[in-house]
Design a protein around this motif. Sequence first.
Motif, short mmCIF file in Angstrom:
data_model
loop_
_atom_site.label_atom_id
_atom_site.label_comp_id
_atom_site.label_asym_id
_atom_site.label_seq_id
_atom_site.Cartn_x
_atom_site.Cartn_y
_atom_site.Cartn_z
N HIS A 14 0.84 -1.20 0.00
CA HIS A 14 0.00 0.00 0.00
C HIS A 14 0.87 1.25 0.00
CE1 HIS A 14 -2.56 3.08 2.31
NE2 HIS A 14 -3.05 3.00 1.09
N VAL A 42 -7.97 5.96 -6.61
CA VAL A 42 -7.29 4.84 -5.96
C VAL A 42 -7.05 3.75 -6.99
CG1 VAL A 42 -7.40 3.11 -4.13
CG2 VAL A 42 -8.41 5.37 -3.76
N PRO A 60 -10.96 0.40 -5.03
CA PRO A 60 -10.24 1.12 -6.08
C PRO A 60 -11.15 1.83 -7.08
CG PRO A 60 -9.45 -1.14 -5.83
CD PRO A 60 -10.72 -1.05 -5.07
N THR A 61 -10.63 2.92 -7.62
CA THR A 61 -11.26 3.59 -8.75
C THR A 61 -11.03 2.78 -10.01
OG1 THR A 61 -10.67 5.68 -7.66
CG2 THR A 61 -11.46 5.80 -9.95
N ARG A 70 -0.83 8.87 -6.51
CA ARG A 70 -2.14 8.46 -6.04
C ARG A 70 -2.01 7.41 -4.93
NH1 ARG A 70 -4.01 8.06 -12.26
NH2 ARG A 70 -5.38 9.89 -12.28
N GLU A 71 -3.09 7.24 -4.16
CA GLU A 71 -3.14 6.08 -3.27
C GLU A 71 -3.21 4.82 -4.14
OE1 GLU A 71 -5.64 4.12 0.45
OE2 GLU A 71 -6.52 5.77 -0.70
N SER A 72 -2.37 3.85 -3.83
CA SER A 72 -2.28 2.66 -4.68
C SER A 72 -2.06 1.42 -3.84
CB SER A 72 -1.12 2.81 -5.68
OG SER A 72 -1.28 3.96 -6.48
N ASP A 89 -7.42 12.11 -5.98
CA ASP A 89 -8.08 11.22 -5.02
C ASP A 89 -8.47 9.87 -5.61
OD1 ASP A 89 -10.09 12.06 -6.67
OD2 ASP A 89 -11.39 12.85 -5.08
N ARG A 104 -1.61 8.25 -0.64
CA ARG A 104 -1.55 9.42 -1.51
C ARG A 104 -0.49 10.39 -1.00
NH1 ARG A 104 -6.79 13.41 -2.27
NH2 ARG A 104 -5.75 15.12 -3.38
N MET A 109 -9.88 -1.98 0.74
CA MET A 109 -9.63 -1.16 -0.45
C MET A 109 -10.87 -1.10 -1.35
SD MET A 109 -7.37 -3.73 -2.89
CE MET A 109 -6.27 -4.39 -1.65
#
Length: 379
Positions: free
Chosen positions: A62, A73, A157-158, A130-132, A71, A65, A155
């Motif tokens: 993980h 993910v 995710p986008t 980005r948050e990943s 924003d 961000r 999680m």
Amino acid sequence: MLDSAQLLAELVAVRSVNPLLSTGGPDDERQLGEHVAGLLRSWGVETELQEVKDGRCNVIGHLPRRGAGDDAVVLLTAHMDTYPQGGPSAAYQPVRDGTMLYGRGSADAKGSLASMLAAFHRAARAPDRRESFLAATIDEECLLLGANALAQHHMRPTLAVTGEPTGLVPIVAQKGIIRGSMRVRGPKAHAAYPKPRTAITAATDLVEGVRRINADYAATATAGDLSAPTLTLTRIDSDGGMNLAAEEVTVWFDGRFLPGVSGEEFAAEIVGRLRTAVPADLDFAMNELSFISPPNRCPTGNPILAEFFTAVKDVTGRCEPETFAYGSEAGVLAGFSAASLVFGPGDARFSHGEIEGIDLTEVNAAVQIFERLLIGGVC
């Protein structure tokens, strides 16, 4: 800069055969999972082991961000399990020949895993990102246990990208898969006193019913990208003996179905269609499904999806999304992600073969594409 070719060679050198496919010896993904977790931790990445079954764990990295990252993910996944080795160019020792690297798992799917890890290494050092999440999963080749366990994680995710050898072509839709069996029964009979109808003759009616169903599906198929559903009979077993007619026949199948229905709904549809396609007195029943892989269709109009396609085109010179009827984790990931697709370096024709290899230029290109996805518009 991390050498993705060397990283891939390290992954190939760690045997990680799915235990359900093992031909001998202790096999699973645990040793490779420990290796991947060690790499992530050495890069300062927050890492957890998600136990799935019998000590076999997904490895989840993980990155929060940072800086000017938006924003969105991102989730990158690739499976660790492989088929058993094939010939000398599909063993557990990596072999380099020019731009090609050979070895079991190099294409399916350690090439994807290596490129995702290399991109994560870069993003871990980036001032903006980005948050990943990066997930190295277990059991993709058999039951999708690892991907299903990810659905229990926090999680959301986008965009989720699962790595498979697609030749760097985004796969935006795929059929779902169900596997299971149907049971056909008939009267007990000795060959000396034959009966006109047995479980075997009843099973032939079932086979003919399946043929009619497939013909109906083909005749009514629209000109869509995934074509029609299909039902393929894969095996027939019975309890018959040398001179005894079988009382029970089991017919195994693999069904492929379109997005918009669940596996259970498709199975119920098959039973309903069979009821009208076979004789009314046919005694058959569908057993509980042994495997379900959900279908997937990536929603259009997703901004991060358009961004990903742009990155693919900028790096490779083209981006023409396609569809397939194979299995992957994408359908499971779609259950907890806003969008899900399949993408990775390598040629699927190498998967599980006597020869398995991958072009390292594709691996390096995938690193660039995944890095852009992790960094986002600030790259």
